[in-house]
Design an enzyme around this catalytic site. Sequence first.
Site, PDB file in Angstrom:
ATOM      1  CB  VAL A 120      -0.928   0.001   1.237  1.00 23.35           C
ATOM      2  CG1 VAL A 120      -1.730   1.264   1.311  1.00 23.35           C
ATOM      3  CG2 VAL A 120      -1.848  -1.199   1.189  1.00 23.35           C
ATOM      4  N   GLY A 161       4.068   1.767  -0.750  1.00 25.00           N
ATOM      5  CA  GLY A 161       4.904   1.899  -1.944  1.00 25.00           C
ATOM      6  C   GLY A 161       4.083   2.370  -3.143  1.00 25.00           C
ATOM      7  CG  ASN A 207       5.988  -6.109  -5.268  1.00 25.68           C
ATOM      8  OD1 ASN A 207       6.097  -5.434  -4.251  1.00 25.68           O
ATOM      9  ND2 ASN A 207       5.414  -7.290  -5.264  1.00 25.68           N
ATOM     10  CE  LYS A 246       5.606  -7.751   8.323  1.00 25.79           C
ATOM     11  NZ  LYS A 246       6.215  -8.026   9.508  1.00 25.79           N
ATOM     12  CB  SER A 281       4.230   9.919   9.767  1.00 23.69           C
ATOM     13  OG  SER A 281       3.021   9.802  10.493  1.00 23.69           O
ATOM     14  CE  LYS A 294       6.265   7.272  11.230  1.00 23.56           C
ATOM     15  NZ  LYS A 294       5.859   5.960  11.451  1.00 23.56           N
ATOM     16  CG  HIS A 351       5.456  10.470  14.480  1.00 22.57           C
ATOM     17  ND1 HIS A 351       4.670   9.343  14.278  1.00 22.57           N
ATOM     18  CD2 HIS A 351       4.745  11.509  13.963  1.00 22.57           C
ATOM     19  CE1 HIS A 351       3.557   9.682  13.670  1.00 22.57           C
ATOM     20  NE2 HIS A 351       3.573  10.993  13.469  1.00 22.57           N
ATOM     21  CG  ASN A 352       5.371   5.484  15.009  1.00 27.74           C
ATOM     22  OD1 ASN A 352       5.278   6.530  14.375  1.00 27.74           O
ATOM     23  ND2 ASN A 352       5.241   4.305  14.454  1.00 27.74           N
ATOM     24  CD  GLU A 401       0.939   6.510  15.459  1.00 30.93           C
ATOM     25  OE1 GLU A 401       1.536   7.173  14.589  1.00 30.93           O
ATOM     26  OE2 GLU A 401       0.745   5.277  15.342  1.00 30.93           O
ATOM     27  CE  LYS A 450       1.955  -3.032  11.302  1.00 29.36           C
ATOM     28  NZ  LYS A 450       1.218  -1.759  11.519  1.00 29.36           N
ATOM     29  NE  ARG A 492      -1.155   0.838  20.990  1.00 29.03           N
ATOM     30  CZ  ARG A 492      -0.948   1.195  19.736  1.00 29.03           C
ATOM     31  NH1 ARG A 492      -0.511   0.309  18.849  1.00 29.03           N
ATOM     32  NH2 ARG A 492      -1.149   2.439  19.348  1.00 29.03           N
ATOM     33  CG  HIS A 537      23.803   0.672  47.343  1.00 30.20           C
ATOM     34  ND1 HIS A 537      24.620  -0.046  46.511  1.00 30.20           N
ATOM     35  CD2 HIS A 537      22.809  -0.181  47.705  1.00 30.20           C
ATOM     36  CE1 HIS A 537      24.131  -1.276  46.364  1.00 30.20           C
ATOM     37  NE2 HIS A 537      23.031  -1.384  47.080  1.00 30.20           N
TER      38      HIS A 537
HETATM   39  C1  6PG Z   1       2.383   6.608  10.801  1.00 37.43           C
HETATM   40  C2  6PG Z   1       2.126   5.431  11.716  1.00 37.43           C
HETATM   41  C3  6PG Z   1       2.508   4.140  11.107  1.00 37.43           C
HETATM   42  C4  6PG Z   1       2.350   2.942  12.039  1.00 37.43           C
HETATM   43  C5  6PG Z   1       0.949   2.661  12.442  1.00 37.43           C
HETATM   44  C6  6PG Z   1       0.756   1.354  13.200  1.00 37.43           C
HETATM   45  O1  6PG Z   1       3.056   7.510  11.263  1.00 37.43           O
HETATM   46  O2  6PG Z   1       1.889   6.620   9.673  1.00 37.43           O
HETATM   47  O3  6PG Z   1       2.881   5.598  12.872  1.00 37.43           O
HETATM   48  O4  6PG Z   1       3.849   4.226  10.717  1.00 37.43           O
HETATM   49  O5  6PG Z   1       2.815   1.840  11.389  1.00 37.43           O
HETATM   50  O6  6PG Z   1       0.484   3.695  13.226  1.00 37.43           O
HETATM   51  O7  6PG Z   1       1.605   1.216  14.277  1.00 37.43           O
HETATM   52  P1  6PG Z   1       1.298   0.119  15.394  1.00 37.43           P
HETATM   53  O8  6PG Z   1       0.915  -1.151  14.659  1.00 37.43           O
HETATM   54  O9  6PG Z   1       2.539  -0.078  16.180  1.00 37.43           O
HETATM   55  O10 6PG Z   1       0.159   0.645  16.173  1.00 37.43           O
END
Ligand code: 6PG
Length: 469
Positions: free
Chosen positions: A13, A15, A33, A76, A129, A183, A186-187, A190, A261, A288, A452
Site C-alpha cells: 500500500v 509503496g 516488486n 516491511k 508518516s 519517526k 513520533h510513534n 502517537e 508493531k 496495549r 550504597h
Molecule cells: C504513521 C504510523 C505508522 C504505524 C501505524 C501502526 O506515522 O503513519 O505511525 O507508521 O505503522 O500507526 O503502528 P502500530 O501497529 O505499532 O500501532
Amino acid sequence: MNDCDIGVYGLAVMGQNLALNIADHDFNVAVYNRTTLRIKTFMQEEVADRSVKAAYELPEFVNLLRTPRIILVMVKAGFAIDAVIDDLKPYLQAGDIIIDGGNSHYRDSERRAELLSEHEIHYIGMGVSGGEDGARLGPSLMPGGPLEAYQRVEAILKAIAAKVGNEPCVAYLGPHGVGHYVKMVHNGIEYAIMQAIAEVYDLMRRDAGMTPQQISEVFRRWNKGPLSSFLIEITGHLLTHTAADTGEPLIDLILDRAQQKGTGKWTIQDALDIAVPVPTISAAVDARVISSLKEAREKASSILQGPLAGFEMEQDKLVKVLEQALLATMICSYAQGFDVLRVASQGYDYHLDLSQVARIWRAGCIIRADMLNMISDAFAMHNNLPNLMLAPHFAQSLQDIQSGWREVVQLAVQNGIPVPAISSALAYYDSYRSARLPANLIQAQRDYFGAHTYERIDREGQFHTLWEQ
Ligand code: 6PG
C-alpha cells in the site's frame, strides 16, 4: 532507457501510493516488486497515463534509473530490508542512493548506512508518516543520512510531502539513523495520545453511558478548540460508523485487543537507555499489552472487585473536565517525546533542530495537531528548553487546566475505570514540578541494605551510616 528519476522497490500500500504521489509531481518513476502479479495489477489498475515504468527483473529495474540512482525501498521493516539491500547491491555503483522508507529501527539504519558506505552507496533512513492517505496525498517525511545524498533527493521529497501553506513537511534532520529515530519517537507520542483518547472515550461510554454518536459530537466540538488534531478528528468520524451487517455502532463490536508493531516499545527502550522519563508512552504500551490479555481479564472480571459505590458527575461538567485532562495529557506526551529527542540529540550527536521537527509534524503525519505550531515556537525560542512544560504558553495552559485534569483522575479512581495515560501524565507533571521528592528515603534504604552511600543536602561528599547501630 535510464530516464527514471527514482525507483520504488516494493508495491504494498505505502509503496504504491508514494509511487503515484511522486509521478503526480512530474517525476519519472520506475517500480519493482518481488511478486510480478502485484506489479501487473498496479500498472493496469492504478497508473493510468502517469509516467511510471514497470520492471519485472531487478537488473531491468536498476537500468531504468538515471545515474547516480535513487531507490526508495518500501518493504516491511526488519530482515526484508536487509534482503533487498543484498539483492540490489551488486547492481549499484558509487554515488547511488537507497532510501529506506519503512519503520526501521534506527540502529538498523545506522548499521546499514555503514555497510553501504563501504561501497560508497548512500543510505537515507526516512520516517514516513501519514498512512495510506498521507503517502498518496502528502506524508510527513523525516529523512536522515549524508547531507549530499539528501540534497540530491530533496526536490522529490519536497514535492511529495504534505504542505503547511507552501512549506513542505520535510527537512534534513541530520546524519546516521536520525530520521528513523525521530519517526520512532513520533510513534511513541502517537501511542500516548491514542491511549489518552481511548481513556476519555471510556469515561464517556462506560462511566457516563453516553452513546457513540453523542461521544462523536463531543470529539467534533473538541476538534474546533485547542485539541484540534488528526487523531481527535478521526475519532469523531469513526464513532459514527455503523456495522453494515447489524446496524449497530461498529465501535461497540470491535474486539478490545490492541495490537502493535513495536515502535512504541522501542521509544521506551531507548528512553530508558538515555534516562529520559516517558511514563505516558510507557503507560500506553502497557495498556496495549494488558488489552491483549483478553481471556485473563475476562476471568479476573468476576473475581477482582471494583469500588462499591460509584461517583457521578453531571455530563456537561464531565465533558469539560475531560477536555482539560486530554489536553494536559497531550502536552505531557509531546513533552516526553521531545525530551527524548533533546537528550538523544546530545548523546548521539544528532544536532536536532527541535523546532524544525515540530514544524514537519504539523501536517501529513498521524500526530499532526494545531498545538505543534506553539511547540515549534517554543523550541525556536530555546532549542535546549529542558522540558516543553516550561515554555510559558504550556506552563500557563497546564496551570489553567490542571483542576479538571485532577478531577478526571479522581473520578476514574473512585469509579474503578483505568486511566493510565492521563494519570501517569499527571504524576509526571507533579513529579517534575516537585523541588523535593521522596528519593531521600530511597537513598536511605539503599544505604541501609547495601551500603550504597548517599549525598546530603547540607554538606558535600558521599555518606554511609551504620543504620542498625
Ligand atoms: C504513521 C504510523 C505508522 C504505524 C501505524 C501502526 O506515522 O503513519 O505511525 O507508521 O505503522 O500507526 O503502528 P502500530 O501497529 O505499532 O500501532
